[in-house]
Every structure is written in C-alpha cells, then in structure tokens.
Motif scaffolding. Structure first.
Motif, short mmCIF file in Angstrom:
data_model
loop_
_atom_site.label_atom_id
_atom_site.label_comp_id
_atom_site.label_asym_id
_atom_site.label_seq_id
_atom_site.Cartn_x
_atom_site.Cartn_y
_atom_site.Cartn_z
N PRO A 90 -0.29 -13.96 1.20
CA PRO A 90 0.79 -13.67 2.14
C PRO A 90 0.25 -13.29 3.51
O PRO A 90 -0.91 -12.87 3.62
N SER A 91 1.09 -13.37 4.54
CA SER A 91 0.63 -13.03 5.89
C SER A 91 0.98 -11.59 6.25
O SER A 91 0.51 -11.09 7.27
N VAL A 92 1.81 -10.96 5.43
CA VAL A 92 2.16 -9.56 5.66
C VAL A 92 1.79 -8.77 4.42
O VAL A 92 2.24 -9.08 3.32
N LEU A 93 0.94 -7.76 4.60
CA LEU A 93 0.52 -6.90 3.48
C LEU A 93 1.08 -5.50 3.72
O LEU A 93 1.04 -5.01 4.84
N THR A 94 1.56 -4.89 2.66
CA THR A 94 2.03 -3.51 2.76
C THR A 94 1.23 -2.68 1.77
O THR A 94 1.25 -2.96 0.56
N LEU A 95 0.51 -1.70 2.28
CA LEU A 95 -0.37 -0.87 1.46
C LEU A 95 0.00 0.60 1.65
O LEU A 95 0.65 0.96 2.63
N GLN A 96 -0.44 1.42 0.72
CA GLN A 96 -0.21 2.86 0.81
C GLN A 96 -1.52 3.54 1.20
O GLN A 96 -2.55 3.26 0.60
N HIS A 97 -1.46 4.44 2.17
CA HIS A 97 -2.69 5.14 2.53
C HIS A 97 -3.12 6.05 1.37
O HIS A 97 -2.27 6.53 0.61
N GLY A 98 -4.41 6.22 1.21
CA GLY A 98 -4.91 7.05 0.13
C GLY A 98 -5.01 6.35 -1.21
O GLY A 98 -5.53 6.91 -2.16
N HIS A 99 -4.49 5.13 -1.30
CA HIS A 99 -4.61 4.35 -2.54
C HIS A 99 -5.77 3.38 -2.37
O HIS A 99 -6.04 2.90 -1.27
N THR A 100 -6.43 3.08 -3.47
CA THR A 100 -7.58 2.18 -3.41
C THR A 100 -7.18 0.79 -3.88
O THR A 100 -6.50 0.64 -4.89
N TYR A 101 -7.60 -0.18 -3.11
CA TYR A 101 -7.27 -1.59 -3.38
C TYR A 101 -8.55 -2.41 -3.46
O TYR A 101 -9.53 -2.12 -2.78
N ARG A 102 -8.46 -3.46 -4.26
CA ARG A 102 -9.50 -4.49 -4.24
C ARG A 102 -8.89 -5.67 -3.50
O ARG A 102 -7.98 -6.34 -3.99
N LEU A 103 -9.34 -5.86 -2.26
CA LEU A 103 -8.86 -6.96 -1.44
C LEU A 103 -9.60 -8.21 -1.90
O LEU A 103 -10.83 -8.31 -1.77
#
Ligand code: CU
Length: 132
Positions: free
Chosen positions: A42-55
C-alpha cells in the motif's frame, strides 16, 4: 574512553529487548510493502508509536527502486542488525530483492515516502507513513 563505550553498549543492550516487544509483549507485527514500477502498495501506512514492526519490503520489479523516508527512519528505533540496511534515510532494493527492517516508531506524525530514482516520484512512486 573505554568506560564510556562500555556504558553505551550496556544502554543499547538493555533498551533494545524492551523496544523489540510490542505493548502486548508479543513479537513484531509484519507490515509488507510492495515496490513496483511506479508505486508502493500500500502507499499509505498507519503505525502506532512504541510498537515494533517488521517492515517487509518486496521489490516486484526487475529494476531497482528505493524506500526513502528519512524523517520516518530518523524518528524510529531501528534494530541494530538492520541499521546498515538504511542509508541516508532510504532502503535501496535491486530488482526482485526483499529487505526486512525491524523498527519501532518513536514519535507520532505524518512522514513522506518516495522513491528517489530519477523521475519515479513524478511517475507516482510516493506514499505516506502516519504514526499515531
Ligand atoms: Cu522507483
């Protein structure tokens, strides 16, 4: 000098394991982004601060692209093992390459994303990362 290096190593070692867990104490959530000619999906990502992601970045094209988001990377804690994959605020992917970056966004905000290859942004290869 030696003492300050040891203190720094201790701080890095002691803080990262906490940052690597999300608020629920689970493993990093995977966020997959496909790069192709000429878009991010997707061209728009929504993430939460303080959460860990594997991009999970997948270049589906035969030619090179990059995932350039300098302000986003600058305001995220990037896993030590993945820091070398981000250079100058961007991740370069050659044709058909896949790159994983584990990171924890630290600050809320909206950050621009684009591909810096010649003309790719004007062809539509742009996006946005919103950190809540
Ligand atoms: Cu591109």
């Amino acid at each position: 000098m030696r003492k300050s290096v040891a203190v720094l190593a201790f701080l890095l070692a002691s803080q990262w394991p906490l940052a690597a867990l999300n608020a629920q104490g689970g493993a990093a959530e995977t966020v997959a982004v496909e790069l192709s000619s000429f878009k991010f999906t997707p061209s728009v990502l929504t993430l939460q601060h303080g959460h860990t992601y594997r991009l999970h970045l997948v270049n589906a094209a035969g030619g090179g692209h990059d995932f350039a988001a300098p302000a986003f990377f600058a305001s995220s804690a990037i896993a030590p093992a993945d820091q070398a994959k981000v250079a100058g605020g961007k991740v370069r992917l050659s044709g058909k390459q896949t790159v994983d970056i584990t990171l924890t966004p630290q600050k809320a905000g909206t950050f621009p994303l684009n591909c810096t290859h010649f003309m790719h942004t004007s062809f539509g290869m742009t996006g946005r990362i919103t950190v809540q």
